[in-house]
Scaffold this active site. Structure first.
Site, PDB file in Angstrom:
ATOM      1  NE  ARG A  22      22.030  -4.939   9.052  1.00  0.00           N
ATOM      2  CZ  ARG A  22      22.121  -5.619   7.899  1.00  0.00           C
ATOM      3  NH1 ARG A  22      23.116  -5.029   7.025  1.00  0.00           N
ATOM      4  NH2 ARG A  22      21.868  -6.709   7.693  1.00  0.00           N
ATOM      5  CD  GLN A  46      -2.911  -0.661 -14.591  1.00  0.00           C
ATOM      6  OE1 GLN A  46      -2.921  -0.962 -15.676  1.00  0.00           O
ATOM      7  NE2 GLN A  46      -3.755  -0.079 -13.526  1.00  0.00           N
ATOM      8  CG  ASP A  47       3.629  -2.792  -9.949  1.00  0.00           C
ATOM      9  OD1 ASP A  47       3.197  -3.708 -10.284  1.00  0.00           O
ATOM     10  OD2 ASP A  47       4.714  -2.645  -9.687  1.00  0.00           O
ATOM     11  NE  ARG A  58      -9.163   3.315  -1.520  1.00  0.00           N
ATOM     12  CZ  ARG A  58      -8.966   4.659  -1.947  1.00  0.00           C
ATOM     13  NH1 ARG A  58      -9.844   4.571  -3.131  1.00  0.00           N
ATOM     14  NH2 ARG A  58      -8.746   5.646  -1.439  1.00  0.00           N
ATOM     15  CG  HIS A  61     -13.849  -2.088  -6.912  1.00  0.00           C
ATOM     16  ND1 HIS A  61     -12.976  -1.044  -6.341  1.00  0.00           N
ATOM     17  CD2 HIS A  61     -15.000  -1.396  -6.914  1.00  0.00           C
ATOM     18  CE1 HIS A  61     -13.498   0.101  -5.785  1.00  0.00           C
ATOM     19  NE2 HIS A  61     -14.991  -0.277  -6.163  1.00  0.00           N
ATOM     20  CE  LYS A  71      -7.768  -6.486  -9.199  1.00  0.00           C
ATOM     21  NZ  LYS A  71      -8.782  -5.806  -8.630  1.00  0.00           N
ATOM     22  CE1 TYR A 131      -5.330  -2.570  -7.993  1.00  0.00           C
ATOM     23  CE2 TYR A 131      -4.865  -1.706  -5.831  1.00  0.00           C
ATOM     24  CZ  TYR A 131      -5.521  -1.697  -6.939  1.00  0.00           C
ATOM     25  OH  TYR A 131      -6.341  -0.879  -7.476  1.00  0.00           O
ATOM     26  CE  LYS A 168     -16.452   1.831  -9.514  1.00  0.00           C
ATOM     27  NZ  LYS A 168     -15.019   1.615 -10.046  1.00  0.00           N
ATOM     28  CG  ASP A 169     -17.003   1.437  -4.132  1.00  0.00           C
ATOM     29  OD1 ASP A 169     -16.948   1.205  -5.540  1.00  0.00           O
ATOM     30  OD2 ASP A 169     -15.870   1.409  -3.476  1.00  0.00           O
TER      31      ASP A 169
END
Length: 180
Positions: A22, A46-47, A58, A61, A71, A131, A168-169
């Protein structure tokens, strides 16, 4: 199964998978089990979830102290190279990086305590990254470090000219200029 890494407080979690005709089932997080195996008892508040195409980077950070976030990260769809850099000056792994591939296939998760820069590079055509955080996002503390600092020497699994960065990165400081 919980595996301790060489980085204090960083854990790799491989859930027990139950599969049959299944499909599959696994428990992606159980606080009591997490505490029993790691000695940690985070309170996630927070998720977050992101979707990205191949080559998107990404990070790296983090939130400046006292707004740091621990995290628990995983990939729901696709595959990423997940990387952390230790920013804790009193740590034996200060300035060192840790890399692991997280994917929908291996279902591994990485627990990252406060004090680390974090980022990921999408290796598959598309990836969804999820996360849990133990502190809320604080815009005034949001920062990071440049993903390809030669001092850190991260071995990225893609040609650098194919990596897609946000504006930004592209402008994040090098490790020596980071203020945690």
């Amino acid at each position: 199964m919980y595996k301790k890494t060489d980085f204090d407080g960083v854990w790799v979690f491989e859930p027990r998978l139950f599969e049959d005709h299944r499909g599959y089932f696994f428990e992606s997080f159980n606080l009591n089990d997490f505490e029993k195996n790691t000695g940690l008892r985070p309170t996630f508040v927070q998720d977050n979830q992101s979707g990205s195409t191949k080559g998107v980077m990404r990070g790296l950070h983090f939130q400046k102290s006292p707004f740091g976030q621990s995290k628990l990260v995983k990939v729901i769809v696709g595959e990423v190279q997940d990387v952390i850099v230790d920013l804790r000056k009193d740590s034996v792994t200060y300035g060192k990086s840790f890399s692991i591939n997280l994917s929908e296939t291996n279902k591994k998760q990485l627990f990252i305590p406060k004090g680390f820069a974090h980022g990921f590079l999408v290796l598959s055509d598309y990836a969804e990254f999820f996360y849990k955080c133990d502190a809320f996002y604080e815009p005034k503390a949001d920062t990071g470090m440049y993903f390809d600092d030669p001092k850190i020497g991260i071995e990225w699994q893609m040609d650098l000219d194919k990596i897609i960065l946000s504006e930004k990165d592209k402008n994040l400081p090098l490790f020596d200029d980071v203020e945690y």
